[in-house]
Design a protein around this motif. Structure first.
Motif, PDB file in Angstrom:
ATOM      1  N   LEU A   2       0.970  -1.010  -0.079  1.00 49.15           N
ATOM      2  CA  LEU A   2      -0.106   0.460  -0.241  1.00 49.15           C
ATOM      3  C   LEU A   2       1.234   1.001  -0.260  1.00 49.15           C
ATOM      4  O   LEU A   2       0.307   2.477  -0.197  1.00 49.15           O
ATOM      5  N   GLU A  13      -3.282  -3.999  -4.398  1.00 52.60           N
ATOM      6  CA  GLU A  13      -2.905  -2.705  -4.493  1.00 52.60           C
ATOM      7  C   GLU A  13      -3.412  -0.847  -3.120  1.00 52.60           C
ATOM      8  O   GLU A  13      -2.656  -0.110  -2.795  1.00 52.60           O
ATOM      9  N   ARG A  42      -3.305  13.918  -6.143  1.00 48.87           N
ATOM     10  CA  ARG A  42      -2.604  12.754  -5.541  1.00 48.87           C
ATOM     11  C   ARG A  42      -3.874  11.813  -4.620  1.00 48.87           C
ATOM     12  O   ARG A  42      -3.532  12.165  -3.834  1.00 48.87           O
ATOM     13  N   LYS A  45      -5.758   9.010  -9.029  1.00 47.34           N
ATOM     14  CA  LYS A  45      -6.877   8.689 -10.450  1.00 47.34           C
ATOM     15  C   LYS A  45      -5.826   8.480 -11.253  1.00 47.34           C
ATOM     16  O   LYS A  45      -6.447   7.097 -11.660  1.00 47.34           O
ATOM     17  N   SER A  46      -4.686   8.662 -11.144  1.00 49.07           N
ATOM     18  CA  SER A  46      -4.007   7.304 -12.115  1.00 49.07           C
ATOM     19  C   SER A  46      -3.672   5.711 -11.633  1.00 49.07           C
ATOM     20  O   SER A  46      -3.696   4.898 -12.440  1.00 49.07           O
ATOM     21  N   ARG A  66      -0.046  14.753 -19.620  1.00 50.53           N
ATOM     22  CA  ARG A  66       1.324  15.247 -19.097  1.00 50.53           C
ATOM     23  C   ARG A  66       2.839  15.513 -19.175  1.00 50.53           C
ATOM     24  O   ARG A  66       2.936  16.238 -20.038  1.00 50.53           O
ATOM     25  N   PHE A 207     -10.545  10.603   1.136  1.00 49.28           N
ATOM     26  CA  PHE A 207     -10.637   9.589   2.054  1.00 49.28           C
ATOM     27  C   PHE A 207     -11.394  10.543   3.233  1.00 49.28           C
ATOM     28  O   PHE A 207     -10.322  11.089   3.977  1.00 49.28           O
ATOM     29  N   VAL A 243      -4.469  10.250   0.067  1.00 43.94           N
ATOM     30  CA  VAL A 243      -4.124   9.024  -0.306  1.00 43.94           C
ATOM     31  C   VAL A 243      -2.450   9.252  -0.857  1.00 43.94           C
ATOM     32  O   VAL A 243      -1.796   8.671   0.291  1.00 43.94           O
TER      33      VAL A 243
HETATM   34  N1  LIG Z   1      -6.555   3.714  -3.999  1.00 42.55           N
HETATM   35  C1  LIG Z   1      -5.267   3.654  -3.678  1.00 42.55           C
HETATM   36  N2  LIG Z   1      -4.318   2.843  -2.353  1.00 42.55           N
HETATM   37  C2  LIG Z   1      -2.876   2.827  -2.433  1.00 42.55           C
HETATM   38  N3  LIG Z   1      -2.158   4.091  -2.437  1.00 42.55           N
HETATM   39  C3  LIG Z   1      -3.187   5.095  -3.536  1.00 42.55           C
HETATM   40  C4  LIG Z   1      -4.226   4.928  -3.454  1.00 42.55           C
HETATM   41  N4  LIG Z   1      -4.317   6.001  -4.576  1.00 42.55           N
HETATM   42  C5  LIG Z   1      -3.610   6.419  -4.874  1.00 42.55           C
HETATM   43  N5  LIG Z   1      -2.702   6.077  -3.864  1.00 42.55           N
HETATM   44  C6  LIG Z   1      -0.836   6.224  -3.945  1.00 42.55           C
HETATM   45  O1  LIG Z   1      -1.065   7.428  -3.534  1.00 42.55           O
HETATM   46  C7  LIG Z   1      -0.345   8.660  -4.436  1.00 42.55           C
HETATM   47  C8  LIG Z   1      -0.813   9.219  -6.153  1.00 42.55           C
HETATM   48  O2  LIG Z   1      -1.491   8.168  -6.452  1.00 42.55           O
HETATM   49  P1  LIG Z   1      -1.569   8.697  -7.985  1.00 42.55           P
HETATM   50  O3  LIG Z   1      -0.110   8.698  -8.916  1.00 42.55           O
HETATM   51  O4  LIG Z   1      -2.358   7.928  -8.700  1.00 42.55           O
HETATM   52  O5  LIG Z   1      -2.515  10.141  -8.011  1.00 42.55           O
HETATM   53  P2  LIG Z   1      -3.163  11.205  -8.826  1.00 42.55           P
HETATM   54  O6  LIG Z   1      -4.810  11.684  -8.533  1.00 42.55           O
HETATM   55  O7  LIG Z   1      -2.529  10.561 -10.276  1.00 42.55           O
HETATM   56  O8  LIG Z   1      -1.867  12.399  -8.622  1.00 42.55           O
HETATM   57  P3  LIG Z   1      -1.446  13.225  -9.775  1.00 42.55           P
HETATM   58  O9  LIG Z   1      -2.637  14.674  -9.723  1.00 42.55           O
HETATM   59  O10 LIG Z   1      -0.387  13.897  -9.104  1.00 42.55           O
HETATM   60  O11 LIG Z   1      -1.230  12.784 -11.284  1.00 42.55           O
HETATM   61  C9  LIG Z   1       0.884   6.926  -4.852  1.00 42.55           C
HETATM   62  O12 LIG Z   1       1.780   6.957  -4.545  1.00 42.55           O
HETATM   63  C10 LIG Z   1      -0.097   5.921  -5.093  1.00 42.55           C
HETATM   64  O13 LIG Z   1       0.507   4.601  -5.318  1.00 42.55           O
END
Ligand SMILES: Nc1ncnc2c1ncn2[C@@H]1O[C@H](COP(=O)(O)OP(=O)(O)OP(=O)(O)O)[C@@H](O)[C@H]1O
Ligand SMILES: [Mg+2]
Length: 354
Positions: A2, A13, A42, A45-46, A66, A207, A243
């Motif tokens: 996680l 994960e 953060r 989304k990705s 991006r 969350f 998160v």
């Molecule tokens: N549901 C989840 N459970 C565990 N870890 C998560 C979860 N969602 C996101 N993460 C963790 O949080 C961080 C940010 O996730 P991610 O890059 O997917 O977010 P994002 O919204 O795409 O961010 P960005 O806007 O920077 O592109 C990463 O370290 C990812 O591993």
């Protein structure tokens, strides 16, 4: 695990997000042509996109807009076509790509490995049409799709046409600059190409407190680290339900830092990251920083923020110009507007500008 700081790829994960995941999965199943996934930075989304694409039986390609933008400075049709075709090539048998590409202007394929080269003359709609005509559903997922606006091509029109005409292709778009993506797509604007098109919109939220605590507990249990309850509470007090930050806090502890050290390092790293992300806005106008600093330092009402900025600039600012700056900060996701005024939705962004 996680606390792995990279965007997650597999269901195991991913903490929670079951509801969002099943909305995406059902929408794909039902053939919804356009899914839009929104949320500030953060929030995962990705990660959610990766997991959804890996879980669905429908073949797909994921494009990070991006990244394309930062490499090329604009998102050309040829760059997009190349990424789409490479994704298609990975997803479907190779012979098929020859059929897709036969006679398409601007494309050359060579060698047994089917080396692909896409020239400037490419027409993306033709590529989409070919992919569609071969049957077999295909998802084109574009992460941070608001960057598509950096192009001469009219992508909203192209996507609108494809969602109407091409039953085998669907799109998933994500955006962290929520207002920018919505403005770009103009789904709610009767004048726009995408208006009234069938689509599903998913807004990713932070969350809840109990989820953040549970996320940390599970993460620490997974790495076999005993952590005191007050430490978890304090981490969530400081990082809220974002998160990405919770993950980095957990990761720092996994690397061996004690509670306060892990939080301190996270804040230092976050500040650098946030200021560097913000620098693109600063280049447009130095006022963006003055405004966000005023909000970070406790001004929340339009009038109060303006007074603070005028004091710093030592001069009056035109109302309309000032509202533009504020609205843009909202569109970029740096501020949110509520009935009580303007607030910074991410506690570490607030801290970075204090
Ligand atoms: N549901 C989840 N459970 C565990 N870890 C998560 C979860 N969602 C996101 N993460 C963790 O949080 C961080 C940010 O996730 P991610 O890059 O997917 O977010 P994002 O919204 O795409 O961010 P960005 O806007 O920077 O592109 C990463 O370290 C990812 O591993
Ligand atoms: Mg992302």
């Amino acid at each position: 695990m996680l606390f792995n700081p990279k965007p997650k790829k597999r269901r195991e994960e991913l903490y929670d997000r079951g509801e969002e995941l099943s909305t995406i999965e059902h929408s794909i199943e039902k053939g919804v042509p356009l899914i839009v996934l929104l949320g500030i930075r953060r929030l995962g989304k990705s990660s959610l996109l990766n997991v959804a694409l890996s879980e669905t039986p429908v073949k797909s390609v994921k494009i990070d807009a991006r990244r394309v933008y930062s490499q090329l400075g604009s998102i050309t049709q040829s760059a997009l076509a190349e990424l789409v075709l490479k994704g298609y090539l990975r997803a479907f048998p190779r012979e098929r790509i020859r059929e897709v590409l036969k006679g398409v202007r601007g494309i050359r394929i060579a060698g047994v490995g089917l080396e692909l080269s896409v020239g400037k003359g490419i027409n993306l709609s033709e590529v989409f049409e070919r992919i569609n005509s071969l049957g077999g559903r295909f998802i084109i997922a574009i992460d941070e799709a608001q960057y598509l606006r950096f192009s001469n091509a009219r992508y909203p029109e192209l996507i609108a046409w494809a969602t109407d005409e091409l039953e085998n292709i669907s799109f998933i778009l994500t955006g962290s600059e929520v207002g920018l993506l919505e403005d770009f797509l103009r789904i709610h604007d009767p004048e726009s190409a995408l208006f009234g098109r069938a689509h599903v919109k998913i807004r990713l939220n932070r969350f809840e407190r109990h989820q953040s605590l549970d996320f940390l507990r599970n993460g620490f249990e997974e790495i076999g680290l005993k952590v005191r309850g007050e430490e978890l509470e304090e981490a969530v007090d400081e990082l809220d339900g974002i998160v990405g930050w919770l993950t980095l806090y957990g990761y720092n502890r996994y690397l061996g830092l004690p509670h306060t050290g892990a939080l301190r390092k996270l804040k230092e790293d976050a500040k650098k990251l946030i200021l560097s992300e913000f620098s693109k806005l600063k280049k447009l106008s130095s006022r963006y920083e003055l405004v966000i600093r005023a909000v970070a330092n406790g001004r929340h009402r339009w009038r109060k923020i303006k007074e603070a900025v005028e004091l710093l600039e030592d001069g009056r600012i035109d109302d309309k110009n000032f509202s533009n700056i504020l609205n843009n900060l909202v569109r970029y996701g740096y501020l949110k507007k509520t009935v009580e005024g303007y607030f910074i939705p991410d506690p570490l962004v607030e801290l970075a500008f204090k």
